[in-house]
Design an enzyme around this catalytic site. Structure first.
Site, PDB file in Angstrom:
ATOM      1  CE  LYS A   1      -3.649   2.686   0.854  1.00  0.00           C
ATOM      2  NZ  LYS A   1      -4.533   3.059  -0.280  1.00  0.00           N
ATOM      3  CB  THR A   2       0.163   4.676  -1.231  1.00  0.00           C
ATOM      4  OG1 THR A   2      -0.253   4.323  -2.531  1.00  0.00           O
ATOM      5  CG2 THR A   2       0.912   6.016  -1.279  1.00  0.00           C
TER       6      THR A   2
ATOM      7  N   GLY B   1      -8.295   7.318   0.368  1.00  0.00           N
ATOM      8  CA  GLY B   1      -7.516   8.510   0.717  1.00  0.00           C
ATOM      9  C   GLY B   1      -6.160   8.209   1.327  1.00  0.00           C
TER      10      GLY B   1
ATOM     11  CB  CYS C   1      -4.042   8.773  -5.041  1.00  0.00           C
ATOM     12  SG  CYS C   1      -5.431   8.593  -3.898  1.00  0.00           S
TER      13      CYS C   1
ATOM     14  CB  THR D   1      -9.278   3.814  -9.420  1.00  0.00           C
ATOM     15  OG1 THR D   1      -8.743   4.898  -8.641  1.00  0.00           O
ATOM     16  CG2 THR D   1      -8.973   2.501  -8.717  1.00  0.00           C
TER      17      THR D   1
ATOM     18  CB  THR E   1     -11.065  -5.327  -8.071  1.00  0.00           C
ATOM     19  OG1 THR E   1     -10.818  -3.918  -8.065  1.00  0.00           O
ATOM     20  CG2 THR E   1     -12.505  -5.591  -7.665  1.00  0.00           C
TER      21      THR E   1
HETATM   22  O1  DOR Z   1      -8.141   4.226  -6.155  1.00  0.00           O
HETATM   23  C1  DOR Z   1      -7.192   4.509  -5.432  1.00  0.00           C
HETATM   24  N1  DOR Z   1      -7.346   4.524  -4.096  1.00  0.00           N
HETATM   25  N2  DOR Z   1      -5.992   4.808  -5.966  1.00  0.00           N
HETATM   26  C2  DOR Z   1      -4.936   5.200  -5.230  1.00  0.00           C
HETATM   27  O2  DOR Z   1      -3.908   5.511  -5.773  1.00  0.00           O
HETATM   28  C3  DOR Z   1      -5.034   5.236  -3.794  1.00  0.00           C
HETATM   29  C4  DOR Z   1      -6.261   4.652  -3.204  1.00  0.00           C
HETATM   30  C5  DOR Z   1      -6.648   5.413  -1.956  1.00  0.00           C
HETATM   31  O3  DOR Z   1      -6.014   5.181  -0.924  1.00  0.00           O
HETATM   32  O4  DOR Z   1      -7.543   6.263  -2.025  1.00  0.00           O
END
Ligand code: DOR
Length: 303
Positions: free
Chosen positions: A45-46, A72, A130, A193, A266
């Site tokens: 995850k980011t 987010g 994002c 996305t 997904t």
């Molecule tokens: O769809 C997404 N949701 N893409 C992202 O890069 C981050 C993630 C999020 O954490 O909102």
């Protein structure tokens, strides 16, 4: 036996299948269900410099053909990641790709520098796409010049391969792809996305508290596939294709479109076994087609 291995930006992947960032947590969540060592790579995850709690709920909902999320970038922050998550992840053999996002270009630089100094990180995936944060995120990914600046700065602050993750929410994704390739990107991930929303007809309010969310899953597969196909025609660096890959059939399409590897998001949320099933399905497809090496498929639809 068939050969599933691919090379990507200096990394050797035993097969081309990896989780899509944000759908795999930090590995621990999936370990009870699948053997992490069977994956082509591990993508977490980011990570942001400071911990983030993300957007208020509701922030995840199902549609007929995919998921809408407005998470987010919830994450424990760089320090906790390095201290508590990385030691666990080091136990696994597939290369570890860490996704990063900053609110400013300086934050991307600091994340790159500190993660490069931490043992066990094989590559950085830079999230400039994002749709769910007000600072950073998509702001950097929709303007070619900004995307190029983030790429160049991250490159200056790391010796690791740099993978830039692109958004489909642009008029021309090939323009962004070219800009980040020129700025030194070693590979591209596409797509993040697609922006969308839903409305609750009882409350008559947007269903997600944040109104807008990112759509993933089967709904976006044709969009993602076309993005990969288009970008493959204009860049030389390898692509990681993603967007609605549910089966090995879908993965083959992305490889044929020009992706060197694929990421599954997904599908893994719906079925934790999905990634392993896709790897097995790829092997089955190669055997059935009499293809000895999966690399033969990469970009074959372009010829
Ligand atoms: O769809 C997404 N949701 N893409 C992202 O890069 C981050 C993630 C999020 O954490 O909102």
């Amino acid at each position: 036996r068939v050969n599933l291995a691919v090379q990507l930006a200096g990394l050797t992947l035993q097969n081309p299948v990896m989780p899509a960032s944000g759908t795999f947590g930090f590995g621990e969540e999936y370990a009870p269900f699948i053997d992490l060592n069977s994956l082509g790579a591990i993508v977490v995850k980011t990570i942001t410099l400071q911990p983030l709690i993300g957007n208020p709920p509701p922030r995840l909902m199902e549609t007929y053909c995919g998921l809408l999320n407005s998470v987010g970038l919830q994450n424990p922050g760089l320090e906790v990641f390095i201290r508590d998550k990385l030691p666990y992840l080091r136990r696994f053999s597939p290369p570890l790709i860490v996704n990063i996002a900053g609110r400013t270009i300086d934050e991307y630089a600091e994340l790159a520098e500190r993660l490069s100094a931490a043992d066990g990180v094989a590559a950085l995936e830079v999230n400039i796409s994002c749709p769910n944060v007000k600072e950073g995120g998509i702001v950097f990914g929709t303007v070619p010049d900004m995307a190029a600046r983030v790429t160049a700065v991250v490159k200056r602050h790391t010796h690791l391969p740099v993978i830039i993750k692109l958004t489909p929410n642009v008029t021309d994704i090939t323009e962004i792809a070219r800009a980040v390739e020129d700025a030194g990107a070693d590979a591209l991930s596409l797509i993040n996305t697609v922006r969308g929303m839903a409305i609750d007809i009882k409350t008559r309010r947007p269903a997600l508290a944040n109104v807008v969310g990112g759509l993933s899953g089967p709904a976006i597969k044709p969009i993602a596939l076309y993005a990969v196909w288009q970008v493959a025609q204009v860049v030389k660096i390898p692509l990681i294709g993603m967007g609605g890959i549910m089966t090995a059939h879908d993965a083959v399409e992305f490889l044929l479109a020009g992706a060197t590897a694929v990421a599954v998001g997904t599908a893994g949320l719906v079925n934790p076994g999905a990634l392993c099933e896709i790897i097995a399905g790829l092997e089955h497809y190669l055997l059935e087609e009499g293809v000895e090496d999966i690399k033969e498929l990469i970009g074959a639809s372009q010829m």
